[in-house]
Design an enzyme around this catalytic site. Structure first.
Site, PDB file in Angstrom:
ATOM      1  CE  LYS A  83      -4.412   1.726   2.123  1.00  0.00           C
ATOM      2  NZ  LYS A  83      -5.313   1.333   3.028  1.00  0.00           N
ATOM      3  CD  GLU A 129      -6.245  -1.259  -1.798  1.00  0.00           C
ATOM      4  OE1 GLU A 129      -5.907  -1.206  -0.511  1.00  0.00           O
ATOM      5  OE2 GLU A 129      -7.519  -1.239  -2.148  1.00  0.00           O
ATOM      6  CB  ILE A 130      -0.066  -4.186  -4.800  1.00  0.00           C
ATOM      7  CG1 ILE A 130       0.616  -2.820  -5.199  1.00  0.00           C
ATOM      8  CG2 ILE A 130       0.202  -5.549  -5.367  1.00  0.00           C
ATOM      9  CD1 ILE A 130       2.037  -3.199  -5.656  1.00  0.00           C
ATOM     10  CG  ASP A 187      12.921  -1.566 -23.183  1.00  0.00           C
ATOM     11  OD1 ASP A 187      13.801  -0.663 -23.603  1.00  0.00           O
ATOM     12  OD2 ASP A 187      12.684  -2.311 -24.083  1.00  0.00           O
TER      13      ASP A 187
END
Length: 360
Positions: free
Chosen positions: A159, A164-165, A207
């Site tokens: 978070k 949040e993940i 990348d």
């Protein structure tokens, strides 16, 4: 005599460069035709240049890896006929047979085994453990439908101040979902790279280049950052943390000097790449286009920067570009700061300005 000799050497060097460009082009072609199951095109290329059977892409995958992955038996037969190494290993140490087994390509498995193929490496590393259906045909790009995300047994694994993940499921497959906090869901600043760089769970793309900035529609008024094959998820302990990560990762023409030099770096490498992309947008050509990519990256690492020649843009954009490619990564602005700069520039731009970077 010395002048003539120097001229001859320069001509030979130029010829070698042209040959190398042609080789890279043919390498891309054979990998593409192998992917497209075009055995006739693959054969034609190999007849012209048999060495292409050993071609490798960025991930060190050969045309036979590609054919094995998809189960294109006719293409594989052609490649083997021209001497393809059935036990070549890619960057994950997978052989073509390991890929074929991971994808359950029965006919391909039998073919490779009959030619001495061995299964070793990270078997099936390129596949989800469960079959995943393709996107709906009416979608313009590969997107996950949010309604298909199952949060019934979700767990918060990280978070930050913006989001949040969560560990959730999509079509039965465990996935990590990065979700904007409800209180910020309408905040226009919480977008693209700004969100990915949000602490404490930072995703560094590594990348960024024009080919990885995708057009979502034909009017080009909506862009998405794609290709996260080289991205790095890191846990931030301090706002000034730097990390020991792989050097020379990404595309040389847009690479930050600290990456080329194998020094410690942080999320500001993406800011540097953004500067090079912005320069290309302003000037209409890649940075140091007269250099080969690696030579250009070395020149940048020595402290040089591309010259501004165009006159059709406002000075503030040039100043922003120069800030973003500062040699000292700590002096480069964050993406949140960049967005604020761009918003301010847009506000002050006359509505009849001929340059349409900010067309809405």
């Amino acid at each position: 005599m010395s002048s003539g000799g120097g001229s001859s050497e320069a001509a030979a060097a130029a010829k070698e460069k042209e040959k190398e460009k042609a080789r890279v082009s043919r390498t891309s072609l054979i990998l593409w035709h192998a992917h497209q199951d075009d055995a006739a095109a693959v054969r034609k290329l190999l007849e012209e240049d048999p060495s292409l059977v050993k071609a490798r892409d960025y991930d060190s995958r050969t045309p036979l890896h590609v054919a094995s992955l998809h189960g294109w038996v006719e293409v594989a037969n052609c490649l083997i006929e021209f001497g393809a190494d059935v036990n070549a290993q890619d960057r994950w140490k997978n052989t073509p047979l390991a890929d074929a087994e991971g994808a359950k390509r029965t006919a391909m498995i039998e073919l490779l085994k009959s030619h001495g193929g061995l299964s070793y490496g990270q078997n099936g590393s390129h596949f989800e453990p469960s079959p995943v259906l393709p996107p709906l045909p009416n979608k313009c790009d590969w997107e996950v439908d949010p309604s298909e995300l199952d949060f019934s047994n979700s767990v918060c694994i990280g978070k930050g101040s913006f989001g949040e993940i969560l560990k959730a499921h999509w079509r039965g497959t465990p996935v990590a979902v990065k979700r904007i906090l409800p209180s910020l869901s309408d905040d226009r600043l919480v977008i693209g790279m700004a969100y990915l760089h949000n602490e404490p769970n930072v995703i560094i793309h590594r990348d960024l280049k024009p080919r990885n900035v995708l057009l979502v529609n034909s009017s080009a008024d909506h862009l998405k950052v794609g290709d996260f094959g080289l991205s790095k998820l890191i846990k931030v302990q301090s706002a000034h943390d730097v990390y020991k990560m792989t050097g020379e990762t990404g595309s040389y023409r847009y690479m930050a000097p600290e990456v080329l030099k194998h020094r410690r770096y942080d999320k500001k490498v993406d800011v540097f790449s953004f500067a090079m992309i912005l320069y290309e947008m302003l000037e209409g050509e890649p940075p140091f286009s007269n250099y080969e990519p690696y030579d250009g990256a070395k020149y940048v690492a020595e402290g040089h920067r591309p010259s501004f020649r165009g006159k059709g843009y406002i000075p503030e954009l040039r100043e922003l570009t120069e800030q973003c490619w500062d040699a000292d990564m700590k002096q480069r602005p964050s993406f949140i700061e960049i967005i604020k700069h761009l918003e301010k520039i847009k506000e002050n731009l006359p509505s009849d300005h001929h340059w349409h970077l900010f067309t809405s």
